[in-house]
Design an enzyme around this catalytic site. Structure first.
Site, PDB file in Angstrom:
ATOM      1  N   ARG A 126      28.190  13.348   8.889  1.00  0.00           N
ATOM      2  CA  ARG A 126      28.485  11.683   8.665  1.00  0.00           C
ATOM      3  C   ARG A 126      29.522  11.392   9.821  1.00  0.00           C
ATOM      4  NH1 ARG A 126      28.210  13.288   3.055  1.00  0.00           N
ATOM      5  NH2 ARG A 126      26.060  12.637   2.278  1.00  0.00           N
ATOM      6  N   LYS A 148      29.767   1.770  21.677  1.00  0.00           N
ATOM      7  CA  LYS A 148      28.164   1.606  21.389  1.00  0.00           C
ATOM      8  C   LYS A 148      27.616   2.738  21.762  1.00  0.00           C
ATOM      9  CE  LYS A 148      27.528  -3.478  21.949  1.00  0.00           C
ATOM     10  NZ  LYS A 148      26.853  -4.559  22.633  1.00  0.00           N
ATOM     11  N   GLU A 190      28.514  -3.966  37.671  1.00  0.00           N
ATOM     12  CA  GLU A 190      29.270  -4.367  36.373  1.00  0.00           C
ATOM     13  C   GLU A 190      30.703  -4.459  36.455  1.00  0.00           C
ATOM     14  OE1 GLU A 190      27.481  -4.249  33.247  1.00  0.00           O
ATOM     15  OE2 GLU A 190      25.950  -3.040  33.510  1.00  0.00           O
ATOM     16  N   LYS A 232      37.479  -4.797  29.384  1.00  0.00           N
ATOM     17  CA  LYS A 232      36.561  -4.208  28.240  1.00  0.00           C
ATOM     18  C   LYS A 232      37.332  -3.716  26.949  1.00  0.00           C
ATOM     19  CE  LYS A 232      32.439  -2.073  26.664  1.00  0.00           C
ATOM     20  NZ  LYS A 232      31.088  -1.072  27.220  1.00  0.00           N
ATOM     21  N   GLU A 242      30.547  -7.171  17.852  1.00  0.00           N
ATOM     22  CA  GLU A 242      30.079  -8.195  18.566  1.00  0.00           C
ATOM     23  C   GLU A 242      29.676  -9.222  17.309  1.00  0.00           C
ATOM     24  OE1 GLU A 242      27.407  -6.692  21.515  1.00  0.00           O
ATOM     25  OE2 GLU A 242      26.075  -8.551  21.352  1.00  0.00           O
ATOM     26  N   ARG A 247      32.352 -10.251  22.412  1.00  0.00           N
ATOM     27  CA  ARG A 247      31.926  -9.083  22.952  1.00  0.00           C
ATOM     28  C   ARG A 247      30.587  -9.532  23.806  1.00  0.00           C
ATOM     29  NH1 ARG A 247      31.758  -2.785  21.025  1.00  0.00           N
ATOM     30  NH2 ARG A 247      30.920  -2.197  23.159  1.00  0.00           N
ATOM     31  N   ASN A 251      27.737  -9.370  28.161  1.00  0.00           N
ATOM     32  CA  ASN A 251      26.074  -9.528  28.283  1.00  0.00           C
ATOM     33  C   ASN A 251      25.869 -10.124  29.618  1.00  0.00           C
ATOM     34  OD1 ASN A 251      25.527  -7.446  26.349  1.00  0.00           O
ATOM     35  ND2 ASN A 251      25.502  -9.315  24.908  1.00  0.00           N
ATOM     36  N   HIS A 254      22.619  -9.936  31.665  1.00  0.00           N
ATOM     37  CA  HIS A 254      21.974  -8.947  31.174  1.00  0.00           C
ATOM     38  C   HIS A 254      20.632  -9.417  30.340  1.00  0.00           C
ATOM     39  CE1 HIS A 254      25.515  -6.320  31.762  1.00  0.00           C
ATOM     40  NE2 HIS A 254      24.819  -5.469  31.211  1.00  0.00           N
ATOM     41  N   HIS A 258      17.485  -7.582  31.681  1.00  0.00           N
ATOM     42  CA  HIS A 258      16.471  -6.870  30.859  1.00  0.00           C
ATOM     43  C   HIS A 258      15.175  -7.328  31.100  1.00  0.00           C
ATOM     44  CE1 HIS A 258      20.068  -5.332  27.937  1.00  0.00           C
ATOM     45  NE2 HIS A 258      19.860  -4.518  28.824  1.00  0.00           N
ATOM     46  N   HIS A 272      19.480  -0.408  36.028  1.00  0.00           N
ATOM     47  CA  HIS A 272      20.172  -1.367  35.190  1.00  0.00           C
ATOM     48  C   HIS A 272      21.138  -2.023  36.117  1.00  0.00           C
ATOM     49  CE1 HIS A 272      22.033  -3.025  31.508  1.00  0.00           C
ATOM     50  NE2 HIS A 272      23.325  -2.484  32.180  1.00  0.00           N
TER      51      HIS A 272
HETATM   52  N1  LIG Z   1      27.034   2.050  25.230  1.00  0.00           N
HETATM   53  C1  LIG Z   1      27.445   1.075  26.217  1.00  0.00           C
HETATM   54  O1  LIG Z   1      28.246   0.183  25.943  1.00  0.00           O
HETATM   55  C2  LIG Z   1      26.593   1.053  27.584  1.00  0.00           C
HETATM   56  C3  LIG Z   1      26.861  -0.090  28.446  1.00  0.00           C
HETATM   57  C4  LIG Z   1      26.298   0.034  29.658  1.00  0.00           C
HETATM   58  C5  LIG Z   1      25.024   0.910  29.594  1.00  0.00           C
HETATM   59  N2  LIG Z   1      24.657   1.851  28.851  1.00  0.00           N
HETATM   60  C6  LIG Z   1      23.667   2.895  29.110  1.00  0.00           C
HETATM   61  O2  LIG Z   1      24.050   3.563  30.130  1.00  0.00           O
HETATM   62  C7  LIG Z   1      22.827   3.842  30.629  1.00  0.00           C
HETATM   63  C8  LIG Z   1      22.928   4.253  32.189  1.00  0.00           C
HETATM   64  O3  LIG Z   1      23.985   4.952  32.390  1.00  0.00           O
HETATM   65  P1  LIG Z   1      24.217   5.399  34.128  1.00  0.00           P
HETATM   66  O4  LIG Z   1      23.862   4.602  34.887  1.00  0.00           O
HETATM   67  O5  LIG Z   1      25.244   6.125  34.095  1.00  0.00           O
HETATM   68  O6  LIG Z   1      22.977   6.423  33.980  1.00  0.00           O
HETATM   69  P2  LIG Z   1      22.684   8.009  34.024  1.00  0.00           P
HETATM   70  O7  LIG Z   1      23.652   8.462  32.767  1.00  0.00           O
HETATM   71  O8  LIG Z   1      21.089   8.296  33.859  1.00  0.00           O
HETATM   72  O9  LIG Z   1      23.254   8.457  35.250  1.00  0.00           O
HETATM   73  C9  LIG Z   1      22.371   8.100  36.588  1.00  0.00           C
HETATM   74  C10 LIG Z   1      22.089   9.381  37.343  1.00  0.00           C
HETATM   75  O10 LIG Z   1      23.078   9.842  37.919  1.00  0.00           O
HETATM   76  C11 LIG Z   1      23.230  11.459  37.486  1.00  0.00           C
HETATM   77  N3  LIG Z   1      24.724  11.690  37.795  1.00  0.00           N
HETATM   78  C12 LIG Z   1      25.574  11.407  36.625  1.00  0.00           C
HETATM   79  N4  LIG Z   1      26.665  11.729  37.350  1.00  0.00           N
HETATM   80  C13 LIG Z   1      26.735  12.235  38.300  1.00  0.00           C
HETATM   81  C14 LIG Z   1      27.526  12.900  39.242  1.00  0.00           C
HETATM   82  N5  LIG Z   1      28.902  12.739  39.155  1.00  0.00           N
HETATM   83  N6  LIG Z   1      27.209  13.423  40.385  1.00  0.00           N
HETATM   84  C15 LIG Z   1      25.714  13.160  40.834  1.00  0.00           C
HETATM   85  N7  LIG Z   1      24.780  12.740  39.841  1.00  0.00           N
HETATM   86  C16 LIG Z   1      25.287  12.167  38.738  1.00  0.00           C
HETATM   87  C17 LIG Z   1      22.610  11.565  36.359  1.00  0.00           C
HETATM   88  O11 LIG Z   1      21.838  12.923  36.143  1.00  0.00           O
HETATM   89  C18 LIG Z   1      21.305  10.262  36.671  1.00  0.00           C
HETATM   90  O12 LIG Z   1      20.377  11.031  37.297  1.00  0.00           O
HETATM   91  C19 LIG Z   1      21.695   3.281  30.116  1.00  0.00           C
HETATM   92  O13 LIG Z   1      21.041   4.163  29.199  1.00  0.00           O
HETATM   93  C20 LIG Z   1      22.404   2.301  29.369  1.00  0.00           C
HETATM   94  O14 LIG Z   1      21.586   1.727  28.168  1.00  0.00           O
HETATM   95  C21 LIG Z   1      25.563   1.790  27.700  1.00  0.00           C
HETATM   96 ZN   LIG Z   2      25.078  -3.200  31.448  1.00  0.00          ZN
END
Ligand SMILES: NC(=O)c1ccc[n+]([C@@H]2O[C@H](COP(=O)([O-])OP(=O)(O)OC[C@H]3O[C@@H](n4cnc5c(N)ncnc54)[C@H](O)[C@@H]3O)[C@@H](O)[C@H]2O)c1
Ligand SMILES: [Zn+2]
Length: 373
Positions: A126, A148, A190, A232, A242, A247, A251, A254, A258, A272
């Site tokens: 939990r 999130k 971002e 942030k 939100e 918050r 977006n 976005h 999206h 993204h």
């Molecule tokens: N929780 C939130 O508030 C929030 C906000 C924005 C985005 N997101 C989510 O985040 C995700 C995207 O995150 P991302 O862009 O970090 O993508 P990701 O985690 O897929 O990383 C991008 C690529 O880089 C590689 N990688 C990561 N760190 C590395 C490093 N130091 N050296 C070499 N390769 C590396 C990964 O293996 C992957 O291939 C989406 O799923 C999105 O929905 C969440």
């Molecule tokens: Zn984003």
């Protein structure tokens, strides 16, 4: 000797405050940093195969130096890892490690690993603790902070998840040295977003330092990460779940973004952050069309995005669809509220606001013009 740039920012969530620590070389101090947060000399670490190749040995050495043994779960890289199957795998792994509520699991990776591991942590026993060690620029400036967590389902992105705050966030800009330039630029979108939301001075800082930041300048990276996290943290502390609309400002770009990600199948065609960059340029020009903001500001936004190599126009995507189809993607947006879609528009750089009465027909006509621009 030049002083090593570093920063500490507290995220003042009621009942669950935590700190974000930012410093080049922090990864080599990981054991010392997490030690006070652990009750055992063993810690579970979830990561992906790309990150493991580059950073596993360094992390093991850092943990070992503090007398901690890491037990690793290494998942396949990519967005498709945010799935039910991998969620079950992380949960089973944590239970097999005898994780207790007051233990902390480490999420080492980008937003995919952070979102998935955080969600698993929210449900094991939990809710157990977790520590974010973000290794992409996007994760360091955005996804690792704010609590999130989510996975994707067949019906769409991030549709199943929870609010679950980390106990600590450790962001080392040096880990970005192994990240490809395209991923770095996408994360930078971002960063620019925080300037456009409510901080014109920071947008101007981006115009001056953005190119250097993307090229690897450590001082510029620490400054941008710290500034982004502080922005942030302020927004999340004001509106964790939100509920008030504050918050929702995060977006910006976005809703358009999206729709474009959906149209390109959430694929490598448009990352993204690239969708967010394009979405912010579109939100700016749409705001001009609505008579809200002047054309010079919108031009300045597009120019900066393009200077650092981010997209600001639709044409290069080569989409074979019309504006109506893009607008229809917006109908499935999570932010749809009783049949209306709140839109983030601008009155100027640093003056984003939530507009609740945007007509999707007008958006579709605007996108038709943008598609042939
Ligand atoms: N929780 C939130 O508030 C929030 C906000 C924005 C985005 N997101 C989510 O985040 C995700 C995207 O995150 P991302 O862009 O970090 O993508 P990701 O985690 O897929 O990383 C991008 C690529 O880089 C590689 N990688 C990561 N760190 C590395 C490093 N130091 N050296 C070499 N390769 C590396 C990964 O293996 C992957 O291939 C989406 O799923 C999105 O929905 C969440
Ligand atoms: Zn984003």
């Amino acid at each position: 000797m030049a002083m090593t740039p570093s920063a500490r920012i507290s995220v003042d969530i009621a009942g669950a405050p935590y700190e974000v620590r930012i410093a080049p070389g922090l990864i080599d101090q990981l054991g010392v940093e997490v030690r006070p947060f652990l009750r055992k000399d063993k810690v579970a670490i979830v990561t992906d195969a790309h990150v493991a190749v580059h950073w596993r040995a360094r992390v093991d050495a850092a943990l070992g130096a503090a007398g901690i043994t890491g037990v690793w779960l290494i998942l396949p890289p990519g967005e498709s890892t945010k799935s039910w199957v991998h969620l079950a795998q992380v949960v089973d792994f944590l239970i097999a490690q005898d994780i207790e509520r007051r233990d902390r699991v480490i999420a080492l990776g980008g937003g995919v690993i952070g979102d998935l591991t955080g969600f698993a942590a929210s449900m094991v026993k939990r809710g157990c603790g977790f520590i974010q060690v973000p290794t992409t620029l996007l994760a360091q400036v955005d996804s690792s902070v704010g609590g999130k967590t989510a996975i994707n389902t067949a019906a769409g992105k991030n549709l199943v998840g929870a609010f679950h705050q980390p106990a600590l966030v450790l962001a080392d800009p040096l880990t970005l040295d192994t990240l490809g330039p395209r991923e770095t630029r996408a994360g930078y979108a971002e960063v620019v977003k925080y300037g456009l939301i409510d901080d014109a001075d920071f947008f101007a800082w981006c115009e001056t330092h953005g190119t250097r930041l993307i090229a690897g300048d450590a001082q510029a990276r620490v400054t941008a990460i710290a500034h982004s996290v502080a922005a942030k943290a302020r927004i999340v502390a004001a509106d964790e779940k939100e509920l008030t609309g504050v918050r929702a400002l995060l977006n910006l770009g976005h809703t358009f973004g999206h729709a474009l990600e959906a149209e390109t199948g959430f694929s490598d065609r448009l990352l993204h952050g690239e969708g967010v960059a394009l979405g912010m340029a579109l939100a700016a020009r749409f705001s001009v069309r609505m008579g809200l903001m002047n054309g010079q500001d919108a031009g300045r936004i597009a120019a900066h995005l393009q200077t650092v190599g981010l997209p600001a126009t639709l044409a290069p995507l080569g989409l074979a669809c019309d504006g109506r189809r893009l607008a229809d993607h917006m109908l499935h947006d999570k932010k749809m509220d009783a049949g209306t879609l709140p839109f983030l528009l601008l009155r100027g750089i640093g003056q984003t606001f939530l507009a609740k009465d945007v007509d999707l027909n007008v958006v579709a006509a605007f996108l038709d013009d943008e598609l042939v621009r």
